[in-house]
Design a protein around this motif. Structure first.
Motif, mmCIF file in Angstrom:
data_model
loop_
_atom_site.group_PDB
_atom_site.id
_atom_site.type_symbol
_atom_site.label_atom_id
_atom_site.label_comp_id
_atom_site.label_asym_id
_atom_site.label_seq_id
_atom_site.Cartn_x
_atom_site.Cartn_y
_atom_site.Cartn_z
ATOM 1 N N GLY A 94 0.827 -1.206 0.000
ATOM 2 C CA GLY A 94 0.000 0.000 0.000
ATOM 3 C C GLY A 94 0.851 1.241 0.000
ATOM 4 O O GLY A 94 2.079 1.170 -0.088
ATOM 5 N N PRO A 95 0.212 2.407 0.113
ATOM 6 C CA PRO A 95 0.959 3.662 0.129
ATOM 7 C C PRO A 95 1.717 3.812 1.452
ATOM 8 O O PRO A 95 1.473 3.042 2.396
ATOM 9 N N PRO A 96 2.630 4.818 1.546
ATOM 10 C CA PRO A 96 3.459 4.949 2.750
ATOM 11 C C PRO A 96 2.672 4.991 4.062
ATOM 12 O O PRO A 96 3.141 4.496 5.087
ATOM 13 N N GLN A 97 1.437 5.540 4.039
ATOM 14 C CA GLN A 97 0.696 5.614 5.317
ATOM 15 C C GLN A 97 0.276 4.252 5.866
ATOM 16 O O GLN A 97 -0.143 4.142 7.014
ATOM 17 N N ALA A 98 0.437 3.187 5.053
ATOM 18 C CA ALA A 98 0.139 1.836 5.558
ATOM 19 C C ALA A 98 1.127 1.420 6.654
ATOM 20 O O ALA A 98 0.916 0.417 7.340
ATOM 21 N N THR A 99 2.215 2.201 6.835
ATOM 22 C CA THR A 99 3.145 1.899 7.938
ATOM 23 C C THR A 99 2.417 1.974 9.279
ATOM 24 O O THR A 99 2.745 1.242 10.208
ATOM 25 N N ASP A 100 1.407 2.865 9.376
ATOM 26 C CA ASP A 100 0.649 2.976 10.645
ATOM 27 C C ASP A 100 -0.031 1.642 10.966
ATOM 28 O O ASP A 100 -0.046 1.191 12.107
ATOM 29 N N SER A 132 5.780 -1.140 -1.295
ATOM 30 C CA SER A 132 5.226 0.142 -1.740
ATOM 31 C C SER A 132 6.068 0.750 -2.854
ATOM 32 O O SER A 132 7.286 0.850 -2.730
ATOM 33 N N ASP A 133 5.386 1.120 -3.932
ATOM 34 C CA ASP A 133 6.079 1.754 -5.053
ATOM 35 C C ASP A 133 4.989 2.265 -6.007
ATOM 36 O O ASP A 133 3.926 1.637 -6.113
ATOM 37 N N ARG A 134 5.278 3.355 -6.695
ATOM 38 C CA ARG A 134 4.293 3.859 -7.678
ATOM 39 C C ARG A 134 3.995 2.801 -8.742
ATOM 40 O O ARG A 134 2.899 2.733 -9.276
#
Ligand code: FAD
Length: 261
Positions: A62-68, A85-87
């Protein structure tokens, strides 16, 4: 035993709105949660770890905020987490998502014994990613599992059906998808949350693994979404009152006229 749990960050569905112009989900400003079935999968992994000993790795694409979302699982007791995660992964349908996750797991935890998934994500709802991952990895899969235990490399599972339960035995490595009845997810501990907040989340990008680029993102996605819409509200049904026999006959006639009988 090495267990990998796949979790997806999803919008909190009670808050989701559809953009009337584009007919797509409005994600901006919508709070995100860990897919509830995936928290259950994390709980199952932690229970297996407590009972038999295991190393639990949690992964999300997923996008970087999936780190949460990943940090929440670390706070629950997972041993390690990583984000894919990557475009280049953007626009992926379930086939491309499952391919990407399968390759990432193979690279990061090549000697895994078990992959745990939720039975489905509450936004996409397809229940395809788990089974497709098992196909990409060429391993056994047991879906809709309500009870699970292991004995050495043997896996004993009880699958939930509409009409009852089915008991299955298989061997590791295996992919298992879990239903709500299997466990209640624990809350993160304070100590775990402090550790998770300070943790660095390793990220796998498209450049880190020799992915087949034709199977990534939009390019690797055969699914085409033609239209997204909110179903029209059904009009109120017709009420037949008065004489019961006459009402039943009228109902039967209407059903017959509509070719439903
Ligand atoms: P399900 O198959 O219902 O999930 C089952 C289980 O698989 C989950 O419980 C979880 O354990 C695991 N799982 C599912 N997804 C993930 C994940 N990402 N990471 C880790 N574990 C997971 N979505 C986007 O976010 N961005 C896009 O750009 C995008 N483009 C799309 C383009 C097309 C043409 C289509 C058809 C879909 C697109 N989607 C996109 C949606 C995306 O394909 C799905 O969200 C994703 O494949 C998961 O499917 P699902 O939600 O039905 O999960």
């Amino acid at each position: 035993m090495k267990i990998v749990v796949c979790i997806k960050q999803v919008p909190d569905t009670t808050e989701v709105k559809i953009d009337p112009e584009t007919n797509t989900l409005i994600r901006q400003g919508v709070p995100s949660i860990v897919n509830p079935f995936d928290l259950i999968a994390v709980e199952v992994a932690l229970q297996l770890k407590e009972k038999h000993g295991a190393e639990v790795t949690v992964v999300s694409m997923g996008p970087p905020q999936a780190t949460d979302a990943l940090k929440e699982c670390l706070a629950m007791g997972a041993d390690q987490i990583f984000l894919v995660s990557d475009r280049a992964f953007g626009g992926a349908d379930t086939l491309a998502t499952s391919y990407t996750l399968a390759q990432a797991i193979k690279a990061k935890v090549p000697d895994f014994d078990m992959i745990l998934c939720g039975k489905q994500a509450i936004d996409g709802d397809t229940a395809q990613v788990g089974p497709e991952m098992a196909e990409h990895l060429d391993i056994a899969q047991v879906t809709y599992v309500a009870k699970l235990d292991v004995d050495g490399k043997k896996v004993m599972a009880e699958r939930e059906h509409d009409e009852g339960y089915e008991q299955v035995e298989t061997a590791m490595p295996v992919l298992v998808t879990v239903v709500k009845a299997i466990a209640d997810p624990r809350l993160p501990t304070i100590r775990g949350t402090i550790k998770a907040n300070a943790a660095e989340v390793p990220v796998i990008t498209a450049a880190d693994i020799p992915f087949d680029v034709n199977q990534l993102g939009l390019k690797g996605s055969p699914t085409k979404v033609m239209k997204i819409f909110t179903p029209e509200r059904r009009t109120q049904g017709e009420i037949f009152d008065g004489d019961v026999n006459q009402s039943v006959n009228t109902l039967l006639q209407r059903l017959s006229d509509a070719k439903l009988l």
